[in-house]
Design an enzyme around this catalytic site. Sequence first.
Site, PDB file in Angstrom:
ATOM      1  N   TRP A 325      52.231 -18.861  63.134  1.00  0.00           N
ATOM      2  CA  TRP A 325      52.727 -19.010  64.463  1.00  0.00           C
ATOM      3  C   TRP A 325      52.492 -18.117  65.501  1.00  0.00           C
ATOM      4  O   TRP A 325      52.110 -18.104  66.694  1.00  0.00           O
ATOM      5  CB  TRP A 325      54.075 -19.409  64.589  1.00  0.00           C
ATOM      6  CG  TRP A 325      54.956 -19.602  65.643  1.00  0.00           C
ATOM      7  CD1 TRP A 325      54.723 -20.884  66.441  1.00  0.00           C
ATOM      8  CD2 TRP A 325      55.618 -18.617  66.611  1.00  0.00           C
ATOM      9  NE1 TRP A 325      55.550 -20.666  67.828  1.00  0.00           N
ATOM     10  CE2 TRP A 325      55.771 -19.293  67.772  1.00  0.00           C
ATOM     11  CE3 TRP A 325      55.652 -17.615  66.717  1.00  0.00           C
ATOM     12  CZ2 TRP A 325      56.446 -18.869  68.817  1.00  0.00           C
ATOM     13  CZ3 TRP A 325      56.299 -16.806  67.750  1.00  0.00           C
ATOM     14  CH2 TRP A 325      56.471 -17.260  68.756  1.00  0.00           C
ATOM     15  N   HIS A 326      52.500 -16.539  64.998  1.00  0.00           N
ATOM     16  CA  HIS A 326      52.325 -15.440  65.788  1.00  0.00           C
ATOM     17  C   HIS A 326      51.151 -15.336  66.266  1.00  0.00           C
ATOM     18  O   HIS A 326      50.712 -14.477  67.263  1.00  0.00           O
ATOM     19  CB  HIS A 326      52.998 -14.208  65.082  1.00  0.00           C
ATOM     20  CG  HIS A 326      54.333 -14.131  65.035  1.00  0.00           C
ATOM     21  ND1 HIS A 326      55.253 -14.723  63.936  1.00  0.00           N
ATOM     22  CD2 HIS A 326      55.477 -13.582  65.747  1.00  0.00           C
ATOM     23  CE1 HIS A 326      56.440 -14.783  64.320  1.00  0.00           C
ATOM     24  NE2 HIS A 326      56.627 -13.973  65.419  1.00  0.00           N
ATOM     25  N   GLY A 327      50.111 -15.740  65.530  1.00  0.00           N
ATOM     26  CA  GLY A 327      48.866 -15.485  65.921  1.00  0.00           C
ATOM     27  C   GLY A 327      47.742 -15.837  64.880  1.00  0.00           C
ATOM     28  O   GLY A 327      47.995 -15.789  63.824  1.00  0.00           O
TER      29      GLY A 327
END
Length: 475
Positions: A325-327
């Site tokens: 989700w963060h990248g």
Amino acid sequence: MLFNSFEFLVFLPTVFIFYWFLFNKELKLQNLLLLFVSYVFYGWWDWRFLSLIAFSSFVDYYCGLSIDKTNDKRIKRRWLIVSILVNLGFLGVFKYFNFFSKEFAETAIALGFQVDAFTLNVVLPVGISFYTFQTMSYTIDVYRGNLKPSRNIIAFFAFVSFFPQLVAGPIERATNLLPQFYKKRKFDYDKATDGLRQILWGLFKKIVVADNCAIIVNQVFNNYSEYNGSTLAIAAIFFAFQIYGDFSGYSDIAIGTARLFGFNLMQNFAFPYFSRDIAEFWRRWHISLSTWFRDYVYIPLGGSRGGTWMKVKNTFIIFIVSGFWHGANWTFIVWGALNAFYFLPLLLRNKNRVHLDVVSVGKFGMAPKVVIQIGTTFFLTIIAWVFFRAANVVEALQYLHKMFSKSLMSIPLIDLKPLVFILFLVVVEWFQRHKQHGLEFSKMKMYLRWSVYVFILGLILIFGAKSQSFIYFQF
């Protein structure tokens, strides 16, 4: 528009005056004003992405109504799938398409095929991971019967785009935030002044702690091969406080700003670096995202209800998905998997819910055992943060290898000034660890309170580093 910018310094009081002095008699006008200024706030970066958030809002508004008006479970499920596909589709195109395209091409080449990666020349819209998750939770809750769909399109669009938490959270649940747009709001002096205190503390964490740490962190991580082990270790610690000061600082400003307008947002950070194990850390770090994955991914997968294998599988799924989700980078996947490994021993021994209270509650200091627990947990998070910050997995491994070399005992070769700010942050938050934020002390005598305000404002004005964007804007 950045919270730590001159534009926001003008924007916030202007909106506040219009909101409470010109639009205070009509709830619909207040919501309409919030919708308008939220679109101005978001469009300050790139007005073209306003169409994206407007389309996402309309799709989920319509899907919510469509789910509610039928009793056929299959039709309800279809509308839920439409909402999820649209929101995840936006994330897939803007955030993950190029990553998967490059990985596919590299895999094909490794197998002997000549394939050129097809990539999209697109800019990642600010905050897309936050508002898509917020709107998805709305349609899921409507589908589950936990929430009646909104029939007030202005209130719903204002809920999705609410400017204090639009671009970096907290990721609010519709069950908490949306009903607040339906109720008449009255100005609450105590709530507003506490909101201002929280904003001030958030600005200190961002401008003084995070941005000063960022200068050293960027310098070292971008040239890690030139530094000794002790310098790399200090830089890793600085990054731990950079990302905490940056992200929790944003959350403090967002929550405090919302309180100025009569809204209550959920606490997003609860002093996580005082955690005694990794499970407690994840109950205190980015709470809105952790609980989102728990309620909408982990529990539907079966949670901890099954056998050992199901517990292990679901734990790795939740942490890896959280990392991704963060990248779109393998570093975030490794970071998530590493935290899953940290969490696993606690889960298998049923020790993951031992520390539910505030650490050393009612005590001035810590017992030796608690010091060791907090120190160990912090050390583990620092190792994981190196993967989070590094450009790729290879560089993260090289960084850690050199950090733990013989030169770990040598003298650091960087400016250690941020340690003073970090120490001040830690001391204040230790004494306030049972509160919602570092400056929640309304019962203190007035002259003492104002002395604290002036002192912190002075730190911001004197030692505030050059204004930098918030880290989580890229996610």
